[in-house]
Design a protein around this motif. Structure first.
Motif, PDB file in Angstrom:
ATOM      1  N   LYS A 199      -2.965 -15.274  -3.065  1.00  0.00           N
ATOM      2  CA  LYS A 199      -4.662 -15.084  -3.164  1.00  0.00           C
ATOM      3  C   LYS A 199      -4.785 -14.084  -4.471  1.00  0.00           C
ATOM      4  O   LYS A 199      -3.567 -13.349  -4.513  1.00  0.00           O
ATOM      5  N   PHE A 200      -5.906 -14.127  -5.044  1.00  0.00           N
ATOM      6  CA  PHE A 200      -5.933 -13.294  -6.020  1.00  0.00           C
ATOM      7  C   PHE A 200      -7.522 -12.715  -6.295  1.00  0.00           C
ATOM      8  O   PHE A 200      -8.398 -13.624  -5.868  1.00  0.00           O
ATOM      9  N   VAL A 201      -7.627 -11.483  -6.808  1.00  0.00           N
ATOM     10  CA  VAL A 201      -8.981 -11.102  -7.462  1.00  0.00           C
ATOM     11  C   VAL A 201      -8.699 -10.769  -8.855  1.00  0.00           C
ATOM     12  O   VAL A 201      -7.716 -10.111  -9.193  1.00  0.00           O
ATOM     13  N   GLU A 202      -9.658 -11.267  -9.717  1.00  0.00           N
ATOM     14  CA  GLU A 202      -9.366 -10.873 -11.333  1.00  0.00           C
ATOM     15  C   GLU A 202     -10.858 -10.124 -11.445  1.00  0.00           C
ATOM     16  O   GLU A 202     -11.949 -10.553 -11.296  1.00  0.00           O
ATOM     17  N   LEU A 203     -10.396  -9.020 -12.190  1.00  0.00           N
ATOM     18  CA  LEU A 203     -11.718  -8.015 -12.612  1.00  0.00           C
ATOM     19  C   LEU A 203     -11.876  -8.342 -14.079  1.00  0.00           C
ATOM     20  O   LEU A 203     -10.709  -8.862 -14.822  1.00  0.00           O
ATOM     21  N   PHE A 204     -13.201  -8.170 -14.403  1.00  0.00           N
ATOM     22  CA  PHE A 204     -13.565  -8.339 -15.980  1.00  0.00           C
ATOM     23  C   PHE A 204     -14.179  -7.026 -16.244  1.00  0.00           C
ATOM     24  O   PHE A 204     -14.907  -6.511 -15.545  1.00  0.00           O
ATOM     25  N   ASN A 205     -13.819  -6.465 -17.517  1.00  0.00           N
ATOM     26  CA  ASN A 205     -14.630  -5.470 -18.135  1.00  0.00           C
ATOM     27  C   ASN A 205     -15.304  -5.807 -19.447  1.00  0.00           C
ATOM     28  O   ASN A 205     -14.735  -6.109 -20.334  1.00  0.00           O
ATOM     29  N   PRO A 206     -16.614  -5.782 -19.091  1.00  0.00           N
ATOM     30  CA  PRO A 206     -17.575  -6.495 -20.186  1.00  0.00           C
ATOM     31  C   PRO A 206     -17.861  -5.543 -21.017  1.00  0.00           C
ATOM     32  O   PRO A 206     -18.554  -5.497 -22.156  1.00  0.00           O
ATOM     33  N   THR A 207     -17.401  -4.173 -21.000  1.00  0.00           N
ATOM     34  CA  THR A 207     -17.657  -3.253 -21.962  1.00  0.00           C
ATOM     35  C   THR A 207     -16.753  -2.992 -23.190  1.00  0.00           C
ATOM     36  O   THR A 207     -15.708  -3.436 -23.093  1.00  0.00           O
ATOM     37  N   SER A 208     -17.108  -2.143 -24.191  1.00  0.00           N
ATOM     38  CA  SER A 208     -16.232  -1.970 -25.283  1.00  0.00           C
ATOM     39  C   SER A 208     -15.281  -0.745 -25.182  1.00  0.00           C
ATOM     40  O   SER A 208     -14.707  -0.407 -26.169  1.00  0.00           O
ATOM     41  N   ALA A 209     -15.282  -0.207 -23.867  1.00  0.00           N
ATOM     42  CA  ALA A 209     -14.461   0.764 -23.596  1.00  0.00           C
ATOM     43  C   ALA A 209     -13.150   0.525 -22.527  1.00  0.00           C
ATOM     44  O   ALA A 209     -14.012  -0.421 -21.486  1.00  0.00           O
ATOM     45  N   ALA A 210     -12.012   0.713 -22.552  1.00  0.00           N
ATOM     46  CA  ALA A 210     -11.145   0.592 -21.506  1.00  0.00           C
ATOM     47  C   ALA A 210     -11.776   1.199 -20.303  1.00  0.00           C
ATOM     48  O   ALA A 210     -12.346   2.444 -20.410  1.00  0.00           O
ATOM     49  N   VAL A 211     -11.393   0.899 -19.066  1.00  0.00           N
ATOM     50  CA  VAL A 211     -11.939   1.447 -17.726  1.00  0.00           C
ATOM     51  C   VAL A 211     -10.613   1.791 -16.946  1.00  0.00           C
ATOM     52  O   VAL A 211      -9.779   0.939 -16.805  1.00  0.00           O
ATOM     53  N   ASP A 212     -10.313   2.885 -16.592  1.00  0.00           N
ATOM     54  CA  ASP A 212      -9.345   3.457 -15.627  1.00  0.00           C
ATOM     55  C   ASP A 212      -9.750   3.168 -14.113  1.00  0.00           C
ATOM     56  O   ASP A 212     -10.805   3.374 -13.659  1.00  0.00           O
ATOM     57  N   LEU A 213      -8.853   2.642 -13.545  1.00  0.00           N
ATOM     58  CA  LEU A 213      -9.208   2.383 -12.123  1.00  0.00           C
ATOM     59  C   LEU A 213      -8.831   3.274 -11.291  1.00  0.00           C
ATOM     60  O   LEU A 213      -9.044   3.283  -9.855  1.00  0.00           O
ATOM     61  N   SER A 214      -8.063   4.702 -11.661  1.00  0.00           N
ATOM     62  CA  SER A 214      -7.789   5.816 -10.683  1.00  0.00           C
ATOM     63  C   SER A 214      -9.088   6.154  -9.900  1.00  0.00           C
ATOM     64  O   SER A 214     -10.165   6.467 -10.423  1.00  0.00           O
ATOM     65  N   GLY A 215      -8.910   6.348  -8.755  1.00  0.00           N
ATOM     66  CA  GLY A 215      -9.930   6.657  -7.766  1.00  0.00           C
ATOM     67  C   GLY A 215     -10.676   5.446  -7.100  1.00  0.00           C
ATOM     68  O   GLY A 215     -11.464   5.630  -6.176  1.00  0.00           O
ATOM     69  N   ASP A 216     -10.466   4.065  -7.478  1.00  0.00           N
ATOM     70  CA  ASP A 216     -11.238   3.189  -7.149  1.00  0.00           C
ATOM     71  C   ASP A 216     -10.403   2.268  -6.315  1.00  0.00           C
ATOM     72  O   ASP A 216      -9.073   2.676  -6.103  1.00  0.00           O
ATOM     73  N   THR A 217     -11.126   1.544  -5.330  1.00  0.00           N
ATOM     74  CA  THR A 217     -10.345   0.682  -4.427  1.00  0.00           C
ATOM     75  C   THR A 217     -10.850  -0.539  -4.314  1.00  0.00           C
ATOM     76  O   THR A 217     -11.973  -0.906  -4.803  1.00  0.00           O
ATOM     77  N   LEU A 218     -10.131  -1.552  -3.901  1.00  0.00           N
ATOM     78  CA  LEU A 218     -10.418  -2.929  -3.533  1.00  0.00           C
ATOM     79  C   LEU A 218     -10.544  -3.077  -1.958  1.00  0.00           C
ATOM     80  O   LEU A 218      -9.637  -2.716  -1.418  1.00  0.00           O
ATOM     81  N   GLN A 219     -11.734  -3.507  -1.957  1.00  0.00           N
ATOM     82  CA  GLN A 219     -11.894  -3.486  -0.306  1.00  0.00           C
ATOM     83  C   GLN A 219     -12.449  -5.132   0.197  1.00  0.00           C
ATOM     84  O   GLN A 219     -13.059  -5.625  -0.425  1.00  0.00           O
ATOM     85  N   ILE A 249      -5.154  -8.998  -9.960  1.00  0.00           N
ATOM     86  CA  ILE A 249      -4.734  -8.255  -8.620  1.00  0.00           C
ATOM     87  C   ILE A 249      -4.229  -9.339  -7.645  1.00  0.00           C
ATOM     88  O   ILE A 249      -5.022 -10.231  -7.258  1.00  0.00           O
ATOM     89  N   GLN A 250      -2.910  -9.359  -7.526  1.00  0.00           N
ATOM     90  CA  GLN A 250      -2.312 -10.331  -6.449  1.00  0.00           C
ATOM     91  C   GLN A 250      -2.224  -9.931  -5.284  1.00  0.00           C
ATOM     92  O   GLN A 250      -1.910  -8.962  -4.824  1.00  0.00           O
ATOM     93  N   LEU A 251      -2.853 -10.807  -4.493  1.00  0.00           N
ATOM     94  CA  LEU A 251      -3.053 -10.395  -2.834  1.00  0.00           C
ATOM     95  C   LEU A 251      -1.955 -11.300  -2.117  1.00  0.00           C
ATOM     96  O   LEU A 251      -1.370 -12.055  -2.780  1.00  0.00           O
ATOM     97  N   PRO A 252      -1.825 -10.972  -0.780  1.00  0.00           N
ATOM     98  CA  PRO A 252      -0.895 -11.932  -0.043  1.00  0.00           C
ATOM     99  C   PRO A 252      -1.018 -13.327  -0.094  1.00  0.00           C
ATOM    100  O   PRO A 252      -2.308 -13.797  -0.387  1.00  0.00           O
ATOM    101  N   GLY A 253      -0.340 -14.123   0.092  1.00  0.00           N
ATOM    102  CA  GLY A 253      -0.382 -15.618   0.268  1.00  0.00           C
ATOM    103  C   GLY A 253      -0.613 -15.900   1.791  1.00  0.00           C
ATOM    104  O   GLY A 253       0.043 -15.139   2.595  1.00  0.00           O
ATOM    105  N   ASN A 254      -0.644 -17.086   2.154  1.00  0.00           N
ATOM    106  CA  ASN A 254      -0.783 -17.384   3.815  1.00  0.00           C
ATOM    107  C   ASN A 254       0.655 -18.019   3.883  1.00  0.00           C
ATOM    108  O   ASN A 254       0.983 -18.297   5.196  1.00  0.00           O
TER     109      ASN A 254
END
Length: 152
Positions: A53-73, A103-108
């Motif tokens: 399974k997977f989730v793909e994030l996209f950053n539509p902005t013109s600046a890099a986004v640091d993921l520190s402090g963020d969570t996937l829920q 972001i790679q998630l586990p498989g079935n």
């Protein structure tokens, strides 16, 4: 506020063997922060396109986004509780400007025809955040603890 709830995608499956191509995330319609651009929750099932399974994030902005402090829920369908434990995964890394982050998630774990390997992931959750094919909600939160998808 640097980022509100960054992205939300309610999972609904019409055909379990196909990736989800949802509508754009409405948590940030202005395009000023991260969004979940794709989620695939059938990985590793017999006949699946991919082994994980997977989730793909996209950053539509013109600046890099640091993921520190963020969570996937992940919150299961019909759940009203705040996600906790293995359904809250701390993110790390940086999403490049106008870039994607896989972001790679586990498989079935199907033993016959479980699909192809994913391209190289930017981050792997291990056994954490394992959405079911029956639906639920995946979201990225600017929080290290579980929050409701409707929280600011």
């Amino acid at each position: 506020m640097r980022r509100l709830t960054i992205g939300a995608l309610s999972l609904t499956l019409g055909v379990a063997a196909y990736p989800l191509f949802g509508t754009p995330a409405y948590a940030n319609p202005a395009g000023t922060g991260l969004v979940i651009s794709e989620a695939y929750v059938n990985g590793g099932s017999s006949g699946a396109s991919f082994q994980n399974k997977f989730v793909e994030l996209f950053n539509p902005t013109s600046a890099a986004v640091d993921l520190s402090g963020d969570t996937l829920q992940y919150r299961a369908p019909n759940s009203t509780v705040v996600p906790s434990g293995s359904q809250v995964f701390a993110l790390s890394g940086t999403v490049a400007a106008h870039g994607h982050f896989l972001i790679q998630l586990p498989g079935n774990g199907a033993s016959s025809n479980p699909g192809a390997p994913l391209p190289a992931a930017d981050l792997t959750t291990g056994g954490s955040v394992n959405p079911g094919a029956g639906g639920g909600t995946l979201y990225v939160a600017a929080s290290s603890a579980g929050v409701l998808p409707t929280d600011s």
